[in-house]
Design a protein around this motif. Structure first.
Motif, PDB file in Angstrom:
ATOM      1  N   PRO A 181       6.077 -46.465  15.966  1.00 27.00           N
ATOM      2  CA  PRO A 181       6.704 -46.513  17.298  1.00 27.00           C
ATOM      3  C   PRO A 181       6.789 -45.122  17.928  1.00 27.00           C
ATOM      4  CG  PRO A 181       8.397 -46.621  15.626  1.00 27.00           C
ATOM      5  CD  PRO A 181       7.081 -46.590  14.899  1.00 27.00           C
ATOM      6  N   LEU A 182       5.628 -44.445  18.001  1.00 22.87           N
ATOM      7  CA  LEU A 182       5.564 -43.073  18.509  1.00 22.87           C
ATOM      8  C   LEU A 182       4.548 -42.986  19.646  1.00 22.87           C
ATOM      9  CD1 LEU A 182       5.416 -41.195  15.097  1.00 22.87           C
ATOM     10  CD2 LEU A 182       7.363 -41.250  16.656  1.00 22.87           C
ATOM     11  N   THR A 183       4.885 -42.203  20.655  1.00 25.57           N
ATOM     12  CA  THR A 183       3.953 -41.935  21.747  1.00 25.57           C
ATOM     13  C   THR A 183       3.782 -40.425  21.894  1.00 25.57           C
ATOM     14  OG1 THR A 183       5.685 -41.877  23.427  1.00 25.57           O
ATOM     15  CG2 THR A 183       4.622 -44.003  23.025  1.00 25.57           C
ATOM     16  N   VAL A 184       2.612 -40.037  22.407  1.00 25.61           N
ATOM     17  CA  VAL A 184       2.315 -38.639  22.696  1.00 25.61           C
ATOM     18  C   VAL A 184       1.939 -38.557  24.171  1.00 25.61           C
ATOM     19  CG1 VAL A 184       0.841 -36.671  22.172  1.00 25.61           C
ATOM     20  CG2 VAL A 184       1.465 -38.265  20.366  1.00 25.61           C
ATOM     21  N   THR A 185       2.660 -37.731  24.922  1.00 29.07           N
ATOM     22  CA  THR A 185       2.369 -37.510  26.331  1.00 29.07           C
ATOM     23  C   THR A 185       1.893 -36.074  26.485  1.00 29.07           C
ATOM     24  OG1 THR A 185       4.101 -39.077  26.938  1.00 29.07           O
ATOM     25  CG2 THR A 185       3.310 -37.612  28.666  1.00 29.07           C
ATOM     26  N   TYR A 186       0.735 -35.908  27.119  1.00 28.39           N
ATOM     27  CA  TYR A 186       0.140 -34.575  27.249  1.00 28.39           C
ATOM     28  C   TYR A 186      -0.750 -34.531  28.479  1.00 28.39           C
ATOM     29  CZ  TYR A 186      -4.229 -36.528  25.432  1.00 28.39           C
ATOM     30  OH  TYR A 186      -5.375 -37.261  25.273  1.00 28.39           O
ATOM     31  N   ALA A 211      -6.619 -22.384  31.118  1.00 27.74           N
ATOM     32  CA  ALA A 211      -6.515 -21.337  30.102  1.00 27.74           C
ATOM     33  C   ALA A 211      -5.429 -20.346  30.510  1.00 27.74           C
ATOM     34  CB  ALA A 211      -7.854 -20.621  29.935  1.00 27.74           C
ATOM     35  N   ASN A 212      -4.637 -19.934  29.552  1.00 30.24           N
ATOM     36  CA  ASN A 212      -3.558 -18.957  29.734  1.00 30.24           C
ATOM     37  C   ASN A 212      -2.441 -19.442  30.655  1.00 30.24           C
ATOM     38  OD1 ASN A 212      -4.954 -17.082  28.073  1.00 30.24           O
ATOM     39  ND2 ASN A 212      -6.232 -16.573  29.817  1.00 30.24           N
ATOM     40  N   ALA A 213      -2.360 -20.743  30.886  1.00 30.47           N
ATOM     41  CA  ALA A 213      -1.255 -21.312  31.669  1.00 30.47           C
ATOM     42  C   ALA A 213      -0.427 -22.199  30.730  1.00 30.47           C
ATOM     43  CB  ALA A 213      -1.788 -22.143  32.825  1.00 30.47           C
ATOM     44  N   PRO A 214       0.898 -22.129  30.802  1.00 31.60           N
ATOM     45  CA  PRO A 214       1.716 -22.921  29.881  1.00 31.60           C
ATOM     46  C   PRO A 214       1.535 -24.418  30.097  1.00 31.60           C
ATOM     47  CG  PRO A 214       3.083 -21.883  31.556  1.00 31.60           C
ATOM     48  CD  PRO A 214       1.696 -21.360  31.739  1.00 31.60           C
ATOM     49  N   ALA A 215       1.622 -25.154  29.011  1.00 27.95           N
ATOM     50  CA  ALA A 215       1.507 -26.607  29.055  1.00 27.95           C
ATOM     51  C   ALA A 215       2.473 -27.191  28.027  1.00 27.95           C
ATOM     52  CB  ALA A 215       0.074 -27.033  28.755  1.00 27.95           C
ATOM     53  N   GLU A 216       2.664 -28.501  28.097  1.00 30.70           N
ATOM     54  CA  GLU A 216       3.591 -29.164  27.180  1.00 30.70           C
ATOM     55  C   GLU A 216       2.959 -30.431  26.610  1.00 30.70           C
ATOM     56  OE1 GLU A 216       7.079 -29.945  29.494  1.00 30.70           O
ATOM     57  OE2 GLU A 216       7.809 -27.892  29.305  1.00 30.70           O
ATOM     58  N   MET A 217       3.386 -30.767  25.403  1.00 29.34           N
ATOM     59  CA  MET A 217       3.013 -32.022  24.762  1.00 29.34           C
ATOM     60  C   MET A 217       4.301 -32.602  24.189  1.00 29.34           C
ATOM     61  SD  MET A 217       0.299 -32.769  21.684  1.00 29.34           S
ATOM     62  CE  MET A 217       1.069 -31.599  20.591  1.00 29.34           C
ATOM     63  N   LYS A 218       4.535 -33.876  24.451  1.00 30.44           N
ATOM     64  CA  LYS A 218       5.784 -34.511  24.031  1.00 30.44           C
ATOM     65  C   LYS A 218       5.486 -35.661  23.077  1.00 30.44           C
ATOM     66  CE  LYS A 218       9.871 -36.576  26.136  1.00 30.44           C
ATOM     67  NZ  LYS A 218      10.458 -36.993  27.421  1.00 30.44           N
ATOM     68  N   VAL A 219       6.132 -35.629  21.913  1.00 28.29           N
ATOM     69  CA  VAL A 219       6.035 -36.711  20.935  1.00 28.29           C
ATOM     70  C   VAL A 219       7.382 -37.428  20.952  1.00 28.29           C
ATOM     71  CG1 VAL A 219       5.668 -37.312  18.518  1.00 28.29           C
ATOM     72  CG2 VAL A 219       4.412 -35.400  19.524  1.00 28.29           C
ATOM     73  N   SER A 220       7.354 -38.734  21.220  1.00 33.44           N
ATOM     74  CA  SER A 220       8.596 -39.506  21.354  1.00 33.44           C
ATOM     75  C   SER A 220       8.602 -40.691  20.411  1.00 33.44           C
ATOM     76  CB  SER A 220       8.750 -40.033  22.780  1.00 33.44           C
ATOM     77  OG  SER A 220       8.743 -38.991  23.707  1.00 33.44           O
ATOM     78  N   ALA A 221       9.758 -40.908  19.792  1.00 31.77           N
ATOM     79  CA  ALA A 221       9.979 -42.107  18.976  1.00 31.77           C
ATOM     80  C   ALA A 221      10.612 -43.152  19.892  1.00 31.77           C
ATOM     81  CB  ALA A 221      10.878 -41.799  17.792  1.00 31.77           C
ATOM     82  N   THR A 222       9.884 -44.223  20.175  1.00 32.03           N
ATOM     83  CA  THR A 222      10.364 -45.235  21.111  1.00 32.03           C
ATOM     84  C   THR A 222      11.350 -46.208  20.464  1.00 32.03           C
ATOM     85  OG1 THR A 222       8.419 -46.583  20.632  1.00 32.03           O
ATOM     86  CG2 THR A 222       8.297 -45.088  22.525  1.00 32.03           C
ATOM     87  N   GLN A 223      11.326 -46.293  19.136  1.00 32.48           N
ATOM     88  CA  GLN A 223      12.251 -47.133  18.373  1.00 32.48           C
ATOM     89  C   GLN A 223      12.701 -46.326  17.158  1.00 32.48           C
ATOM     90  OE1 GLN A 223      10.160 -50.684  17.308  1.00 32.48           O
ATOM     91  NE2 GLN A 223       9.798 -51.304  19.408  1.00 32.48           N
TER      92      GLN A 223
END
Length: 167
Positions: free
Chosen positions: A61-66, A72-84
């Motif tokens: 029950p995990l999702t990855v949003t990215y 290049a050289n610009a900040p970014a985020e990746m989110k791992v979420s437990a939906t249950q």
């Protein structure tokens, strides 16, 4: 001698061939500018609905949003979420070496309980608490330009993360 009325009159002759070519060139340039603006708004150059991707692990029950399209050289985020709620109170996330070759991880929120380097990448372990669910945010710093077939594993299950890094 030139009279004052002759000096103020200017003779302008139309050039239909030039006008036709100039009008066509203006239309083409305006269309190209509109295409670039629309492409930017929808996320073709990063941070838009076309760029944002959410992938789900098949049996967890995990999702990855990215962002699929990074700069290049610009900040970014990746989110791992437990939906249950997860079976245990620990979440193990392994970032594959293929992704780490192009992107470095500057920080995580919350802070990882442990970080271990493996031959396949880096494993982050997070405490979830009594509710056994939540989200983890990875702060990324893309460095190498090009197409990346990255991977992430959570709770032992692997997920492919295709992305592209612009210069």
């Amino acid at each position: 001698m030139i009279s004052s009325t002759e000096a103020t009159q200017t003779q302008i002759e139309p050039n239909p061939g030039f006008e036709r070519h100039w009008s066509r060139a203006q239309s083409v340039l305006q269309s190209l500018i509109a295409l670039v603006v629309v492409a930017g708004l929808v996320g073709l150059f990063g941070q838009g609905w076309l760029s944002r991707m959410t992938r789900t692990f098949p049996t967890q029950p995990l999702t990855v949003t990215y962002e699929r399209l990074l700069r290049a050289n610009a900040p970014a985020e990746m989110k791992v979420s437990a939906t249950q709620p997860l079976p245990g109170d620990m979440l193990r996330v392994e970032i594959g070496a293929d992704l780490l070759d192009h992107v470095s991880i500057n920080a995580t929120q919350p802070r990882a309980a442990s970080v271990d380097a493996t031959p396949d990448g880096v494993t982050y372990t997070f405490r979830l608490g009594p509710e056994r669910q939540g989200s983890v945010l990875f702060k990324l710093a893309p460095s190498r330009v090009g197409r990346v077939d990255g991977s992430i594993s959570a709770q032992g299950e692997r997920l492919s993360l295709p992305l592209f890094i612009y210069p």
